[in-house]
Design a protein around this motif. Sequence first.
Motif, PDB file in Angstrom:
ATOM      1  N   VAL A   1      -1.208 -23.907  11.958  1.00 42.35           N
ATOM      2  CA  VAL A   1       0.044 -24.445  11.440  1.00 42.35           C
ATOM      3  C   VAL A   1       1.052 -23.316  11.352  1.00 42.35           C
ATOM      4  N   ASP A   2       2.080 -23.364  12.192  1.00 37.83           N
ATOM      5  CA  ASP A   2       3.122 -22.326  12.206  1.00 37.83           C
ATOM      6  C   ASP A   2       2.516 -20.927  12.276  1.00 37.83           C
ATOM      7  N   GLY A   3       1.503 -20.773  13.138  1.00 42.70           N
ATOM      8  CA  GLY A   3       0.893 -19.472  13.338  1.00 42.70           C
ATOM      9  C   GLY A   3      -0.175 -19.108  12.330  1.00 42.70           C
ATOM     10  N   THR A   4      -0.443 -20.000  11.375  1.00 41.86           N
ATOM     11  CA  THR A   4      -1.446 -19.738  10.344  1.00 41.86           C
ATOM     12  C   THR A   4      -2.712 -20.522  10.639  1.00 41.86           C
ATOM     13  N   GLU A   5      -3.858 -19.837  10.657  1.00 42.33           N
ATOM     14  CA  GLU A   5      -5.129 -20.508  10.872  1.00 42.33           C
ATOM     15  C   GLU A   5      -5.529 -21.273   9.617  1.00 42.33           C
TER      16      GLU A   5
ATOM     17  N   TYR B   1      -4.191 -29.292   5.402  1.00 44.08           N
ATOM     18  CA  TYR B   1      -4.391 -28.077   6.188  1.00 44.08           C
ATOM     19  C   TYR B   1      -4.307 -26.882   5.234  1.00 44.08           C
ATOM     20  N   VAL B   2      -5.448 -26.221   5.041  1.00 45.81           N
ATOM     21  CA  VAL B   2      -5.563 -25.155   4.051  1.00 45.81           C
ATOM     22  C   VAL B   2      -5.667 -23.802   4.752  1.00 45.81           C
ATOM     23  N   ALA B   3      -4.783 -22.875   4.398  1.00 44.34           N
ATOM     24  CA  ALA B   3      -4.784 -21.546   5.021  1.00 44.34           C
ATOM     25  C   ALA B   3      -6.099 -20.832   4.744  1.00 44.34           C
ATOM     26  N   ASN B   4      -6.741 -20.317   5.797  1.00 40.22           N
ATOM     27  CA  ASN B   4      -8.039 -19.682   5.665  1.00 40.22           C
ATOM     28  C   ASN B   4      -8.000 -18.421   4.799  1.00 40.22           C
ATOM     29  N   GLU B   5      -6.912 -17.676   4.857  1.00 39.36           N
ATOM     30  CA  GLU B   5      -6.852 -16.408   4.147  1.00 39.36           C
ATOM     31  C   GLU B   5      -6.507 -16.574   2.670  1.00 39.36           C
ATOM     32  N   THR B   6      -5.775 -17.640   2.321  1.00 44.84           N
ATOM     33  CA  THR B   6      -5.276 -17.771   0.954  1.00 44.84           C
ATOM     34  C   THR B   6      -5.773 -19.007   0.212  1.00 44.84           C
TER      35      THR B   6
END
Length: 262
Positions: A147-151, A190-195
């Motif tokens: 999503v917008d460059g975010t995994e 859609y949940v950001a993997n890093e945060t």
Amino acid sequence: MRVTALRAAAVAALLVTAGCAGLPGGDAGDGDRSAEQFAEDVQAAMSDVDTYRMTMQMNVSADGQSLEMRQTGAFDREAERARVNATAMGEETTTYIDGTTLYVQFGGEWQSQNLSETDVWNGSDSAARQGQVLASGDVTVEGGATVDGTETTVLRVDADPEELKEAIQQQSTSPGVGSLGIEEATYRMYVANETDRVRQVDLSMTMSANDQTMRANATMTFSDYGADVDVAVPDAATDESARVAAPDSSSVAASASPVVAA
């Protein structure tokens, strides 16, 4: 199909979409984390957020008629201020929340409403209502997406129609919402993997009223977590002599749902 029914369907879809930030647990996982663990991690990450921005685009259609809504918003939880600009059926609305006061500008006029009973910023009641919406379905980890460059990891919720209908009715007194039938509702977070913070929510929902079928599709995006957010309530909004009577429940629900769910 009457426009009132489309508006009611839009309010119902807004309530469901806004509730996604309170995701409860399910059973299936991705091998590393279960859906239940994902849910706990998302709740922890989102509860730690002070500022963020959001966008929302929704379409509700039936029998060749459609209602489109767009929203953009900025939220500052620490300062307890928020702003949402909305457009629906060619009409523009600007909503502010300052503490527990809601200000809505519609048709060039400002209206206000006291939200102290909702405990909009810190109340467990509002969070519990959102939990009821999400507890009405099974949560699974569906896979990954960018999503917008975010995994991100995609969490899917398939809601139980009857339980979801009950939860929606508990959250809204808007005209027509109580008579809606919920046929199907699925949303993906859609949940950001890093945060572990939510970046996007997609909703697909089928409803019925008066033997007519309505379909709602909505996408919300979240960005600028922790960024500077300047939400200044205009002087005209707080000028009591310039305000008109408080908006009705349908106006408040349609314009303020994502704010109240913050």
